[in-house]
Design a protein around this motif. Structure first.
Motif, short mmCIF file in Angstrom:
data_model
loop_
_atom_site.label_atom_id
_atom_site.label_comp_id
_atom_site.label_asym_id
_atom_site.label_seq_id
_atom_site.Cartn_x
_atom_site.Cartn_y
_atom_site.Cartn_z
N CYS A 81 17.02 -14.08 24.20
CA CYS A 81 16.85 -14.46 25.35
C CYS A 81 17.50 -13.63 26.61
CB CYS A 81 17.51 -15.83 25.79
SG CYS A 81 17.17 -16.67 27.41
N ARG A 117 19.92 -9.33 27.66
CA ARG A 117 19.28 -9.98 26.63
C ARG A 117 20.49 -10.25 25.58
NH1 ARG A 117 14.79 -7.24 23.48
NH2 ARG A 117 13.67 -8.07 25.03
N CYS A 158 21.16 -21.09 26.29
CA CYS A 158 21.55 -19.89 26.97
C CYS A 158 22.50 -19.94 27.85
CB CYS A 158 20.42 -19.09 27.48
SG CYS A 158 20.58 -17.40 28.41
N ARG A 207 18.42 -22.00 29.50
CA ARG A 207 17.30 -22.36 28.69
C ARG A 207 17.60 -23.16 27.34
NH1 ARG A 207 13.40 -17.46 28.03
NH2 ARG A 207 12.37 -18.22 30.15
N TYR A 229 16.92 -23.61 23.41
CA TYR A 229 16.03 -23.54 22.31
C TYR A 229 16.23 -24.39 21.11
CZ TYR A 229 15.31 -19.05 24.53
OH TYR A 229 14.89 -18.21 25.21
N ASP A 247 10.94 -14.36 23.74
CA ASP A 247 11.43 -16.00 23.47
C ASP A 247 11.69 -15.80 22.02
OD1 ASP A 247 9.20 -17.54 25.75
OD2 ASP A 247 11.06 -16.50 25.98
#
Length: 70
Positions: free
Chosen positions: A15, A26, A40, A45, A47, A66
């Motif tokens: 991410c 990242r 994250c 975010r 996942y 992604d």
């Protein structure tokens, strides 16, 4: 606040907050089998691991940012 949730067929994801000037460094995240998801630490975010396949966004597109196989 509403945060983005993505599904992925991979237990490892990368991410960067979608990159660009509003992104973040990242990070590579591991989705643990005990929870089935990872958040994250930069952009929140989420996942979610779905081994049968992935629907990345509402339009079912995938982004190279992604999803990364490690």
């Amino acid at each position: 606040a509403s945060f983005e949730t993505l599904t992925t067929p991979y237990a490892e994801v990368a991410c960067d907050g979608d990159g660009g000037p509003l992104g973040h460094p990242r990070v590579y995240l591991h989705i643990g089998s005990e929870t089935g998801y990872v958040v994250c630490p930069y952009c929140s975010r989420t996942y979610v691991y779905k081994p049968e396949g992935a629907a990345a966004r509402m339009d079912n597109t995938l982004s190279a940012v992604d999803y990364v196989i490690i």
